[in-house]
Scaffold this active site. Sequence first.
Site: not given
Ligand code: UDX
Length: 436
Positions: A261, A35, A264
């Site tokens: 999903g 990596k 996190c």
């Molecule tokens: C998340 C947090 O937003 C971020 O602050 C943290 O540091 C890490 O976890 P991430 O998991 O990368 O970030 O994606 P995010 O954009 O938050 O979306 C998470 C999930 O929620 C995705 O499956 C997305 O499709 C879903 N989502 C998000 C929705 O279904 N509706 C929304 O309005 C926003």
Amino acid sequence: MNICFVGTGYVGLVSGVLFSDFGNTVYCVDNDKKKISNLEKGIIPIYEPGLEELVIRNFNSKRLIFTTDINEAIKKSDIIFIAVGTPPSKDGNSADLSSVFSVAKTISNNLNKHKIIITKSTVPLGTGDEIEKILSKKNKKNLFDVVSNPEFLREGEAIRDFKYPDRVVIGTNNVNKVTPIMTKLYEPIIKKGGKFIVVKRRAAELIKYAANAFLATKITFINEIANLCEKSDINVEDVAIGIGTDARIGSRFLRAGPAYGGSCFPKDTKALVKTAEKYNVNLNVVKSVIHSNDARSNLIANKILKIIKKPKGKKIGFLGVTFKANTDDMRDSSCLSIIPKLINKKCKINYYDPTGRKDIFEKNKSILFYNNIDSVIKNSDLVVIHTEWDEFKSLQFDKFRKKEKIIIFDLRNLYHPDDFINKKIKYFSIGRPQNV
Ligand code: UDX
């Protein structure tokens, strides 16, 4: 400043590169030799728009150094970020901190001067205390300060989220010593208006989990309201606008979809519930969010089966399979729960994803990858829009197949039912009237 990031995953690499872009000297350490040598060649191990150019520019300017020599990097640095993975433990209910503690032990052997040791990875409440215990075994307390500085980066938006955060959270139990150093480190961000919040270390650790759990709650809330809208002739977007314009609620994270999903929300919600149980506290709201989200994939799969009526042999075409757009990450993607239910009913799956074919599907004979959108649409009885990539937002569906009906299930509401009136296309979506 000289900074060391231990761990070059989503959090470590993005944060490390951007701190070097602010002019710091940053040592990005990883124990994976391949990596590290790839990073030196500008080969980026993660899909993050805009990251490659930043890595190459800062590496060439010698501000960004990739190395496997953790001892040297720690000795040369004033600030050490622990950004290693904290994957779910085997029982899936808490975080595996073995990498965090092994890095802490290595740091403990290399405290040649005062250093600030920062947990950047998402770590359970009290992890900073444990790291402090490890360091105190061999070092005087005035040689180090352990700080929590959680990240709030979204995959696919990480560079923007790092450079323009709503807030920077610093958790410390030694405000006088730590605050000036951390203020200097984050000065470029504070200058742009990012709030700088200093709290006790354990509060910062909980803020990370509480933030993700609240965002997951907000998404699950609008997903359940969408279920009600479908049965009561209402458009969920109208409700989202009507509530989101209340400053106390806020308009973001109110997009109804297939279920949240990623690496996190699923992990952090479960870990938070487990942490609370250790303190004999029952987080009923977060528990019901987890349950509701887990059940949602079943609900979506049943809608698909209802739309296609006789599933045996039917071809379901997925546009996008990752957990959201602008990432190649499949972790806890809602399609990973939806697709097996369809295959159980003898459906065949076609899919296209802008980030290419997925290893997890390679061995499954019921799943076929296409490297273009048209083929999925032409060869499927039902087209499921699973992620909200820009390239899915203006498809001319009616050009694809004149003679037969096309059926679309838009899980991200990229389109509107009115777009398909008088067309030979049956359109289903989320939280709109006329749904299954
Ligand atoms: C998340 C947090 O937003 C971020 O602050 C943290 O540091 C890490 O976890 P991430 O998991 O990368 O970030 O994606 P995010 O954009 O938050 O979306 C998470 C999930 O929620 C995705 O499956 C997305 O499709 C879903 N989502 C998000 C929705 O279904 N509706 C929304 O309005 C926003």
